[in-house]
Write a protein that holds these residues in place. Structure first.
Motif, PDB file in Angstrom:
ATOM      1  N   ILE A 135       0.837  -1.206   0.000  1.00 41.75           N
ATOM      2  CA  ILE A 135       0.000   0.000   0.000  1.00 41.75           C
ATOM      3  C   ILE A 135       0.870   1.254   0.000  1.00 41.75           C
ATOM      4  O   ILE A 135       0.712   2.158  -0.823  1.00 41.75           O
ATOM      5  N   LEU A 136       1.842   1.237   0.924  1.00 40.96           N
ATOM      6  CA  LEU A 136       2.665   2.436   1.077  1.00 40.96           C
ATOM      7  C   LEU A 136       3.497   2.704  -0.166  1.00 40.96           C
ATOM      8  O   LEU A 136       3.620   3.850  -0.616  1.00 40.96           O
ATOM      9  N   VAL A 248      -7.809   6.326   0.626  1.00 40.53           N
ATOM     10  CA  VAL A 248      -6.867   5.244   0.339  1.00 40.53           C
ATOM     11  C   VAL A 248      -7.303   3.942   1.003  1.00 40.53           C
ATOM     12  O   VAL A 248      -7.430   2.908   0.352  1.00 40.53           O
ATOM     13  N   LEU A 249      -7.542   3.992   2.309  1.00 38.28           N
ATOM     14  CA  LEU A 249      -7.755   2.741   3.028  1.00 38.28           C
ATOM     15  C   LEU A 249      -9.145   2.171   2.819  1.00 38.28           C
ATOM     16  O   LEU A 249      -9.371   0.986   2.985  1.00 38.28           O
ATOM     17  N   LYS A 250     -10.104   3.005   2.480  1.00 37.57           N
ATOM     18  CA  LYS A 250     -11.450   2.470   2.338  1.00 37.57           C
ATOM     19  C   LYS A 250     -11.792   2.202   0.882  1.00 37.57           C
ATOM     20  O   LYS A 250     -12.165   1.096   0.511  1.00 37.57           O
ATOM     21  N   HIS A 251     -11.602   3.205   0.059  1.00 34.76           N
ATOM     22  CA  HIS A 251     -12.046   3.057  -1.329  1.00 34.76           C
ATOM     23  C   HIS A 251     -11.024   2.318  -2.183  1.00 34.76           C
ATOM     24  O   HIS A 251     -11.327   1.312  -2.805  1.00 34.76           O
ATOM     25  N   VAL A 252      -9.804   2.853  -2.178  1.00 28.90           N
ATOM     26  CA  VAL A 252      -8.796   2.270  -3.062  1.00 28.90           C
ATOM     27  C   VAL A 252      -8.424   0.855  -2.608  1.00 28.90           C
ATOM     28  O   VAL A 252      -8.417  -0.079  -3.406  1.00 28.90           O
ATOM     29  N   LEU A 253      -8.171   0.702  -1.323  1.00 25.52           N
ATOM     30  CA  LEU A 253      -7.717  -0.593  -0.830  1.00 25.52           C
ATOM     31  C   LEU A 253      -8.749  -1.679  -1.148  1.00 25.52           C
ATOM     32  O   LEU A 253      -8.413  -2.736  -1.658  1.00 25.52           O
ATOM     33  N   ARG A 254      -9.990  -1.372  -0.868  1.00 23.47           N
ATOM     34  CA  ARG A 254     -11.036  -2.365  -1.075  1.00 23.47           C
ATOM     35  C   ARG A 254     -11.079  -2.808  -2.535  1.00 23.47           C
ATOM     36  O   ARG A 254     -11.199  -3.992  -2.830  1.00 23.47           O
ATOM     37  N   ASN A 255     -10.966  -1.851  -3.427  1.00 20.78           N
ATOM     38  CA  ASN A 255     -11.012  -2.205  -4.838  1.00 20.78           C
ATOM     39  C   ASN A 255      -9.746  -2.892  -5.317  1.00 20.78           C
ATOM     40  O   ASN A 255      -9.760  -3.590  -6.321  1.00 20.78           O
ATOM     41  N   SER A 256      -8.653  -2.669  -4.599  1.00 22.28           N
ATOM     42  CA  SER A 256      -7.387  -3.250  -5.050  1.00 22.28           C
ATOM     43  C   SER A 256      -7.199  -4.683  -4.579  1.00 22.28           C
ATOM     44  O   SER A 256      -6.277  -5.356  -4.980  1.00 22.28           O
ATOM     45  N   LEU A 257      -8.076  -5.110  -3.684  1.00 20.61           N
ATOM     46  CA  LEU A 257      -7.777  -6.385  -3.027  1.00 20.61           C
ATOM     47  C   LEU A 257      -8.053  -7.619  -3.888  1.00 20.61           C
ATOM     48  O   LEU A 257      -7.573  -8.699  -3.572  1.00 20.61           O
ATOM     49  N   ILE A 258      -8.836  -7.435  -4.982  1.00 19.66           N
ATOM     50  CA  ILE A 258      -9.245  -8.640  -5.716  1.00 19.66           C
ATOM     51  C   ILE A 258      -8.071  -9.509  -6.181  1.00 19.66           C
ATOM     52  O   ILE A 258      -8.024 -10.698  -5.861  1.00 19.66           O
ATOM     53  N   PRO A 259      -7.076  -8.974  -6.891  1.00 17.95           N
ATOM     54  CA  PRO A 259      -5.974  -9.852  -7.284  1.00 17.95           C
ATOM     55  C   PRO A 259      -5.199 -10.371  -6.078  1.00 17.95           C
ATOM     56  O   PRO A 259      -4.704 -11.505  -6.084  1.00 17.95           O
ATOM     57  N   VAL A 260      -5.117  -9.544  -5.038  1.00 11.09           N
ATOM     58  CA  VAL A 260      -4.358  -9.963  -3.856  1.00 11.09           C
ATOM     59  C   VAL A 260      -5.063 -11.124  -3.161  1.00 11.09           C
ATOM     60  O   VAL A 260      -4.431 -12.077  -2.714  1.00 11.09           O
ATOM     61  N   ILE A 261      -6.396 -11.032  -3.091  1.00  7.99           N
ATOM     62  CA  ILE A 261      -7.170 -12.130  -2.502  1.00  7.99           C
ATOM     63  C   ILE A 261      -6.884 -13.425  -3.254  1.00  7.99           C
ATOM     64  O   ILE A 261      -6.705 -14.488  -2.660  1.00  7.99           O
TER      65      ILE A 261
END
Lengths: 335, 562, 330
Positions: A135-136, A248-261
């Protein structure tokens, strides 16, 4: 979502049966021999009798159906018996390993604790390191932190564990003598001393594996964050006057998690499969070592059972990942 | 005066504190291949036989020099003491009186008779059945006397129950494991009751075994250690490190490592290396049949002789080009000695030929020139359109790969071209008929591996090279004569050996047979007499090498020396 | 520009891109912004300009080209045979005769690093391209076409579940002889290794891409594109693929490292190149035991592997930034 889950679970049964058949045929066809270790002075006639004693004299489909019966009927019954003290499975043959001539599940049960403590814990540590770093370094792209993170994770990933593990042993085991180089599976944590011993013997294998996992996951996290940080909705959110933290932590992170999941979910069954090389370097003797020695000894019942459990976990975690996609992104629907 | 006294005192301290079982505490042993079962009748691998040898004992053990040491037997049967019948058709063993199992019950001749019955049961698949070959009956004459009757005269007669691979089991414990029931006797196979210095306290197959001193062991002062842990896993390098560098373990087994790697570790001063030399010889086999792919299913069968390896001059030249002392020094170090025979031990059976020990590149070239093999345009020799081009295969193993590279280099210097190939060990030694890469199928021109025999008589080993042991389609490519050597003269000598009882005559015939294969015939090229290298901490006393038995064969005598 | 003309230009651009993708290059696709679409040439120049401004990527590109030159041209300048055994010169340090020293049999390390690099880079790149192409294809198709999703994902699960070692051993047994008879021993082994690695490492990429596509499919611009009747293949190539490029890039960089290491692992199954033939992965593995005495033998191949992986990673970063129209404008 519920119907989707149920449908997928039902569909998993024929899938798994098919997978088990493919694995079985693969093991049958591959050129190893359970008697490969027998000395050459043993005459072929004796070898033939040993082979028959292992049940290898029968046709493959009989052995396959027998294994199915043992896996889905005898073993659950045996488990039921040992929990409730009943006698349903008396006289039934359990799945027996070629190498040790003992029930496969007993050996697996012996190996699960050390695998979960070492491999599972290191996976957890790896994720906990990787997510913040990813993230950072995406948020501060091309800062020195990002550059350092990229450099370290790329080195970490391109250096195989058979190398990093031995380097750690030489530095911390041999030269500094801080940590033991051999993992003791008989150690039981009873008091502070034994707890400390357990921490010391876990330090090196966990470090090696955690670095390797963190390197991979953090790369995916960073790439996915970068993708999303440039999206229009981020601009909108900022324009609305939301705090940077929320954006960052709510909107972006949530949407970014799919490939990471996906990466994490695919990695979880691998935790159960153990880490073959790291386990060997530190003599952890978990499930990874069990699988590799079984493969080398062509211990078909053991390999088949282990890989089949592995397959069940893969199917299960893929399903969990799919459900999580739906939770993270409500637009994704399966129905 | 004082100077002389200190070493003397140290010596006195170093001698194990006399008496008292279990006074030396814990012993930690590392076997980088872990035991999977503690019953030698199910597995013949050293990783299984060694940990079992701490619990189970045979009637007699083989000593390093090839003689026999009585263990449970009161004495070794001979013709003089009447133990061996004049006609070599029966053997009578007498047990030591007063022996007890680790559960306190007495050891009787019935246990010995039962053990034979256990291994010879039809549906069992006993791994050492060959050691019981020819036995008609084993009967308990009285409590301490057991008689083994053979169907025909047996040479040599002392075979079953000699050596750690055929120990005595307790009848009471294994009675329910006869025949096909033997497969699922997990409790018995993981915790056999024995007569040895230790007994199992816990066993996890493929991982770790723990032992404690056997309270009923026949020598009240032994063993010196109260508890033993045998840990498995890792690799040879890590095992050496744990003993020689970190000192976490007292003993590590089978360390086949490059000499320049272990030498500095030993110099660290924590422990030392011990080598024991049994019958293992690393050898190259030169295929006597044609493996050419053009022959289809008839590849490597006696119907098609090899185009150039049947020429004695070529085989001899290939042998002369190899510098065996350099191989031993570079690849094996303390774990190997150069050799010219495949039967280096016992000494009495060693034919003593050593002319192959000096490399002779010029001589090899001259020999090939003479035989009409002349260098072609690319420097590779040829004759009548046949090029000296070899495929040389072996198993995946760093030491073997180094040897492969060196041999390839030397052969290229005499104008022989070599392609190297490696095969996974389990595939190479596997017996699957459909497997093209197995040792027995031998679809290559040369192959390198090690073979061993366990009793101090090479008859069973030499029997591998008779004609009807040649693998072919008829026997599903089973058969140990992978080199496909077939000579009626050799077969006749084998038959003669099987009817000869007098040791001197046996030795003479066996030597001649060995030379036919190696020093004269060059069909099999012996390279290295391999030893089993183990490392032990300096504080461990009593470790004595024995090439015929497992590394832990005398663990009862081990002790902590300051 | 009239509408048919524009349509024609679009088709051409796509063909170019499709061919480029097949040729193994990273698929560079036109952005969604209409005023850029169709002007292929100036767009590639844009990408190059943007790429050049990425300092890390440029340094990486130079280093990568240097590495390639080292392994491709090097052997013509430094002509010692990497398999030549010279016992007298074994374990020698850096010297004029052997600038990077020799190994335990006296084989020249410089020559071995060059020869090894050829194989490792070729195997790494080819296997990675196979795995990524296969993975992206299966991922996109199963994410985009609902009907194909279930069968393709079950196939992925099957491949994930198969035990790798027996599979590889079986592949060797079945294909080693026929391949080496048809393509010669070296090329046959290369094909075998590359397809073995490719065929067993596409699953992660497929799963990741599919996950992304599932989310993407519901986004407004896709719905918009679909509502004007864009055919499926153009939807995928123009709208879906460019948006899943970044996870593919990451998977690709990680894939190279894995492939180089896996190649060395394969040689321990007897599956790889002949045993005296060096590769970086094998040089590294062989030297681990001697690490304390001869550290350079581990450091050098390790350095080369890391360098290659780092370079590919930075080049990938630069490419992705260069091709992202949102960043390019900055």
């Amino acid at each position: 979502m519920l119907t989707f889950t149920i449908r997928r679970l039902l569909l998993a049964i024929p899938t798994l049966l098919f997978i088990s058949l493919v694995i079985f045929l693969l093991l049958e066809a591959s050129p190893g021999d359970p008697l490969g270790d027998v000395p050459l002075t043993v005459p072929p006639e004796v070898k033939e009798r040993m082979r028959e004693a292992l049940g290898l004299g029968q046709a493959w489909y009989i052995r396959y159906v027998l294994w199915l019966k043992q896996f889905f009927w005898v073993e659950p019954l045996h488990w039921f018996d040992s929990v409730f003290g009943t006698q349903f499975s008396a006289g039934m043959q359990r799945i027996i390993s070629f190498q040790s001539r003992s029930p496969v599940f007993d050996i697996i049960a012996q190996r699960v604790p050390q695998t979960l403590t070492v491999v599972g814990f290191s996976y957890l540590v790896g994720i906990l390191i990787a997510l913040p770093i990813g993230i950072l370094s995406a948020y501060k792209q091309y800062s020195w932190f990002d550059q350092l993170g990229t450099f370290v994770s790329m080195i970490g990933f391109s250096m195989p564990t058979f190398f990093t593990g031995v380097v750690l042993i030489i530095i911390f085991g041999v030269k500094l003598q801080w940590f033991p180089s051999v993992y003791d599976t008989t150690l039981q944590v009873r008091d502070w001393d034994s707890f400390w011993a357990q921490v010391r013997q876990m330090a090196m294998p966990v470090t090696v594996l955690a670095l390797y996992n963190a390197a991979q996951i953090s790369r995916f996290m960073r790439a996915s964050m970068l993708d999303n940080l440039g999206q229009d909705y981020v601009r909108t959110a900022r324009a609305k006057g939301l705090s940077e933290r929320t954006v960052v932590l709510k909107h972006v992170l949530r949407n970014s998690l799919i490939p990471v999941i996906t990466v994490i979910a695919l990695g979880l069954p691998a935790v159960f499969g153990g880490a073959i090389i790291t386990e060997q370097v530190f003599k952890v003797n978990g499930l990874g070592q069990l699988l590799i020695t079984a493969i080398h000894g062509n211990d078909i019942p053991m390999v088949l059972t282990l890989t089949f459990i592995f397959a069940i976990l893969i199917v299960l975690f893929t399903l969990i990942a799919d459900i999580l996609y739906g939770v993270l992104d409500p637009r994704i629907r399966y129905d | 005066m004082k100077k002389a006294l200190v070493p003397a005192l140290a010596l006195m301290m170093a001698t194990p504190a006399l008496a008292e079982r279990g006074s030396d505490g814990d012993l930690r042993v590392l076997y980088w291949q872990a035991a999977s079962v503690l019953n030698p009748y199910l597995s013949t691998g050293a990783k299984d036989v060694d940990p079992a040898s701490m619990i189970l004992e045979p009637l007699a053990l083989v000593a390093d020099d090839g003689s026999l040491i009585p263990v449970l037997a009161a004495e070794i049967p001979t013709i003089e003491n009447g133990g061996i019948a004049e006609d070599f058709a029966s053997v009578t063993w007498r047990l030591k009186p007063g022996l007890t199992w680790s559960d306190g019950t007495p050891v009787t001749a019935a246990d010995v008779a039962f053990t034979a019955q256990y291994c010879m049961a039809p549906d069992f698949g006993c791994a050492v059945l060959a050691e019981f070959d020819g036995i008609e009956t084993v009967e308990a004459v009285d409590d301490l006397t057991v008689r083994i009757r053979y169907a025909a005269p047996k040479y040599p007669p002392l075979q079953a129950f000699v050596g750690g691979r055929t120990p005595i089991l307790q009848k009471a414990q294994f009675e329910s494991c006869l025949g096909s029931a033997g497969a699922s006797c997990t409790d018995q196979n993981f915790g056999p009751i024995g007569t040895g210095p230790f007994r199992v306290t816990s066993f996890e197959p493929g991982n770790v075994a723990t032992y404690e001193a056997n309270p009923h062991y026949r020598d009240p002062a032994k063993p010196a250690f109260a508890r033993v842990t045998i840990k498995g896993g890792g690799d040879a390098m890590a095992a050496a490190r744990a003993v020689l560098e970190t000192g976490e373990f007292d003993f590590a087994w089978n360390l086949q490592l490059a000499p320049d790697v272990v030498a500095p570790m030993e110099a660290a001063g924590k422990g030392k290396l011990v080598g024991s030399f049994g019958s293992m010889v690393e050898r190259i086999e030169l295929n006597q049949t044609d493996p050419s792919p053009a022959l289809g299913a008839e590849r490597s069968t006696l119907a098609h002789p090899h185009p150039f390896l049947t020429d004695p001059a070529v085989r001899r030249a290939l042998s002369m080009a190899i510098d065996r002392p350099i191989l031993a020094e570079l690849a094996y170090g303390p774990a190997g000695k150069p050799t010219c025979t495949i039967v280096p031990v016992p000494e009495t059976f060693n034919s003593g030929r050593d002319e192959c020990l000096t490399q002779d590149i010029a001589g090899a070239r001259a020999l090939l020139d003479q035989a009409g093999w002349l260098p072609g345009a690319d420097g590779i020799r040829e004759k009548d359109g046949v090029r000296l081009h070899l495929v040389f295969q072996t198993t995946v193993n760093p030491v073997r790969q180094d040897v492969q590279s060196l041999v390839k280099q030397w052969w290229s210097e005499i104008g022989v071209e070599t392609d190297l190939k490696t095969i996974d060990g389990t595939v190479f030694f596997g017996g699957d008929a459909g497997n093209p890469d197995s040792r027995a199928r031998f679809l290559a021109d040369a192959q390198m591996f090690t073979d061993a025999f366990y009793l101090p008589d090479p008859a069973s080993f030499l029997d591998e090279f008779v004609c009807n042991r040649v693998p072919d389609q008829g026997n599903q490519w089973q058969g140990n004569n992978s080199v496909r050597f077939c000579d009626p003269a050799f077969d006749a000598m084998m038959a003669q050996l099987n009817q000869t009882g007098l040791p001197r005559d046996r030795q003479r015939i066996a030597k001649d047979m060995t030379d036919m294969l190696t020093a004269d015939g060059h069909v099999v090229l012996p390279l290295i007499h391999r030893g089993m290298i183990s490392a032990h901490a300096n504080s461990l006393a009593g470790v004595t090498p024995n090439g015929w038995e497992g590394s832990l064969w005398n663990i009862a005598d081990w002790s902590r020396a300051e | 520009m009239t509408d048919p003309d524009r349509q024609h230009a679009l088709d051409t651009a796509e063909t170019v891109d499709a061919t480029a993708a097949q040729a193994g290059a990273v698929p560079g696709l036109p952005p969604d912004e209409p005023h850029h679409a169709g002007e292929t040439r100036s767009q590639w120049r844009d990408i190059w300009r943007q790429f050049r401004s990425h300092r890390g990527a440029m340094v990486a590109l130079v280093l990568f080209v240097a590495t390639i030159l080292f392994v491709v041209v090097g052997p013509y300048l430094w002509t010692i045979d990497p398999t030549y055994v010279d016992i007298r010169a074994r374990n020698s340090g850096f010297s004029a005769a052997h600038p990077l020293g020799t190994d335990q049999l006296g084989r020249d390390m410089l020559a071995r690093l060059m020869a090894g690099g050829r194989v490792s880079i070729a195997v790494g790149l080819t296997a990675m391209i196979i795995a990524i192409t296969l993975g992206s294809l299966i991922g996109v198709v199963s994410g985009y076409f609902r009907r194909l999703d279930a069968p393709l994902m079950r196939l992925t699960e099957l491949f994930l579940a198969l035990p790798l070692l027996p599979l590889l051993l079986l592949m060797v047994t079945l294909f080693r002889e026929p391949l080496s008879q048809n393509f010669g021993p070296a090329m046959g082994t290369f094909i075998l290794i590359v397809s073995a690695i490719g065929a067993t490492s596409w699953m992660q990429a497929a799963r990741i891409v599919r996950g992304d596509v599932l989310g993407l499919k519901e986004r407004e611009f896709i719905l918009a594109a679909r509502s004007i009747g864009t055919p499926a293949h153009r939807m995928i190539l123009r709208h879906v693929l460019p948006n899943v490029l970044s996870p593919i890039m990451v998977a690709a960089t990680l894939g190279i490292a894995t492939a180089i290491i896996t190649e060395s692992a394969l040689s321990f199954l007897g599956l790889g190149f002949p045993p005296d033939f060096p590769t970086w992965g094998r040089l590294l593995y062989d030297a681990v035991d001697q690490m304390v005495m001869y550290p350079w033998r581990v450091i050098l191949p390790g350095l080369f592997i890391s360098l290659t992986v780092l370079c590919v990673n930075y080049i990938g970063d630069g490419l992705r930034d260069a091709m992202d129209p949102r960043i390019r404008g900055r």
